[in-house]
Scaffold this motif. Structure first.
Motif, PDB file in Angstrom:
ATOM      1  N   GLN A  89      41.568  19.924  11.179  1.00 44.48           N
ATOM      2  CA  GLN A  89      41.888  19.438  12.518  1.00 44.48           C
ATOM      3  C   GLN A  89      40.711  19.665  13.469  1.00 44.48           C
ATOM      4  O   GLN A  89      40.367  18.789  14.262  1.00 44.48           O
ATOM      5  N   ILE A  90      40.093  20.841  13.363  1.00 41.40           N
ATOM      6  CA  ILE A  90      38.948  21.151  14.220  1.00 41.40           C
ATOM      7  C   ILE A  90      37.789  20.206  13.921  1.00 41.40           C
ATOM      8  O   ILE A  90      37.172  19.649  14.835  1.00 41.40           O
ATOM      9  N   LEU A  91      37.500  19.988  12.640  1.00 40.39           N
ATOM     10  CA  LEU A  91      36.390  19.110  12.271  1.00 40.39           C
ATOM     11  C   LEU A  91      36.632  17.673  12.716  1.00 40.39           C
ATOM     12  O   LEU A  91      35.710  16.982  13.165  1.00 40.39           O
ATOM     13  N   ARG A  92      37.874  17.206  12.607  1.00 42.11           N
ATOM     14  CA  ARG A  92      38.195  15.838  13.027  1.00 42.11           C
ATOM     15  C   ARG A  92      38.033  15.681  14.543  1.00 42.11           C
ATOM     16  O   ARG A  92      37.445  14.712  15.023  1.00 42.11           O
ATOM     17  N   LEU A  93      38.529  16.668  15.306  1.00 41.15           N
ATOM     18  CA  LEU A  93      38.391  16.612  16.761  1.00 41.15           C
ATOM     19  C   LEU A  93      36.928  16.744  17.187  1.00 41.15           C
ATOM     20  O   LEU A  93      36.486  16.063  18.110  1.00 41.15           O
ATOM     21  N   MET A  94      36.170  17.613  16.490  1.00 45.17           N
ATOM     22  CA  MET A  94      34.748  17.765  16.809  1.00 45.17           C
ATOM     23  C   MET A  94      34.004  16.452  16.618  1.00 45.17           C
ATOM     24  O   MET A  94      33.157  16.078  17.435  1.00 45.17           O
ATOM     25  N   ALA A  95      34.305  15.743  15.532  1.00 44.30           N
ATOM     26  CA  ALA A  95      33.643  14.468  15.256  1.00 44.30           C
ATOM     27  C   ALA A  95      33.983  13.434  16.329  1.00 44.30           C
ATOM     28  O   ALA A  95      33.110  12.652  16.745  1.00 44.30           O
ATOM     29  N   LYS A  96      35.216  13.425  16.799  1.00 43.98           N
ATOM     30  CA  LYS A  96      35.612  12.450  17.822  1.00 43.98           C
ATOM     31  C   LYS A  96      35.014  12.779  19.184  1.00 43.98           C
ATOM     32  O   LYS A  96      34.722  11.883  19.957  1.00 43.98           O
ATOM     33  N   VAL A  97      34.839  14.081  19.464  1.00 43.67           N
ATOM     34  CA  VAL A  97      34.261  14.474  20.748  1.00 43.67           C
ATOM     35  C   VAL A  97      32.782  14.100  20.817  1.00 43.67           C
ATOM     36  O   VAL A  97      32.240  13.875  21.899  1.00 43.67           O
ATOM     37  N   GLN A  98      32.133  13.975  19.662  1.00 47.81           N
ATOM     38  CA  GLN A  98      30.730  13.559  19.638  1.00 47.81           C
ATOM     39  C   GLN A  98      30.569  12.134  20.154  1.00 47.81           C
ATOM     40  O   GLN A  98      29.492  11.761  20.612  1.00 47.81           O
ATOM     41  N   GLU A  99      31.644  11.320  20.083  1.00 44.36           N
ATOM     42  CA  GLU A  99      31.593   9.972  20.639  1.00 44.36           C
ATOM     43  C   GLU A  99      31.437  10.055  22.151  1.00 44.36           C
ATOM     44  O   GLU A  99      31.874  11.003  22.781  1.00 44.36           O
ATOM     45  N   LYS A 100      30.848   9.031  22.726  1.00 45.37           N
ATOM     46  CA  LYS A 100      30.622   9.031  24.162  1.00 45.37           C
ATOM     47  C   LYS A 100      31.929   8.899  24.942  1.00 45.37           C
ATOM     48  O   LYS A 100      32.744   8.044  24.651  1.00 45.37           O
ATOM     49  N   GLY A 101      32.121   9.765  25.903  1.00 47.52           N
ATOM     50  CA  GLY A 101      33.250   9.658  26.818  1.00 47.52           C
ATOM     51  C   GLY A 101      34.538  10.294  26.359  1.00 47.52           C
ATOM     52  O   GLY A 101      35.549  10.178  27.050  1.00 47.52           O
ATOM     53  N   LEU A 102      34.568  10.971  25.215  1.00 49.68           N
ATOM     54  CA  LEU A 102      35.788  11.606  24.756  1.00 49.68           C
ATOM     55  C   LEU A 102      35.709  13.107  24.944  1.00 49.68           C
ATOM     56  O   LEU A 102      34.648  13.711  24.799  1.00 49.68           O
ATOM     57  N   THR A 103      36.835  13.717  25.269  1.00 50.82           N
ATOM     58  CA  THR A 103      36.930  15.164  25.387  1.00 50.82           C
ATOM     59  C   THR A 103      38.347  15.591  25.011  1.00 50.82           C
ATOM     60  O   THR A 103      39.219  14.750  24.810  1.00 50.82           O
ATOM     61  N   VAL A 104      38.567  16.882  24.938  1.00 53.88           N
ATOM     62  CA  VAL A 104      39.882  17.419  24.595  1.00 53.88           C
ATOM     63  C   VAL A 104      40.326  18.327  25.734  1.00 53.88           C
ATOM     64  O   VAL A 104      39.585  19.229  26.144  1.00 53.88           O
TER      65      VAL A 104
END
Length: 129
Positions: A89-104
């Motif tokens: 779950q952490i790795l999946r969220l980390m990969a998505k946060v690398q995209e521009k404009g996304l955060t958690v």
């Protein structure tokens, strides 16, 4: 077995300034006086966000007020708190946060049975004019 769920804090502002894309539920690592303070409702998650560091997720900017009966062993109100998630779950969220404009960001804190859980959401900022 139905688990009793009680809302302790919500971040209603997040729905106004972000598009909520995905939601996850995470445990949170707290000290004894923090648990008592959260159960008493002394938590503010409006300025909070999730930061990823060295394969772990941390809740940053969340304020937990002091518990009156804590004695000498109080806690720092705005310290980083580790979120308890599975590695994938952490790795999946980390990969998505690398995209521009996304955060958690945290959306809600609730009491599930005897556990304190944080509902976090992957979000994208809205065009607020």
């Amino acid at each position: 077995m139905s688990e009793e769920r009680r809302a302790l804090a919500t971040n209603r502002r997040a729905r106004h300034i972000y598009h909520l894309l995905e939601r996850e539920e995470a445990g949170i690592e707290l000290t004894g006086s923090e648990v008592k303070a959260v159960r008493a409702g002394k938590i503010n998650i409006k300025e909070g966000y999730v930061q990823f560091q060295e394969g772990e997720a941390f809740l940053v900017g969340c304020h937990i007020g002091a518990y009156e009966h804590a004695g000498y062993a109080g806690h720092d109100a705005v310290r980083r708190r580790r979120l308890l998630l599975h590695k994938r779950q952490i790795l999946r969220l980390m990969a998505k946060v690398q995209e521009k404009g996304l955060t958690v960001v945290p959306v809600a804190v609730s009491l599930v049975g005897s556990w304190i859980k944080v509902e976090i959401a992957l979000v994208r900022g809205k065009q607020v004019h």
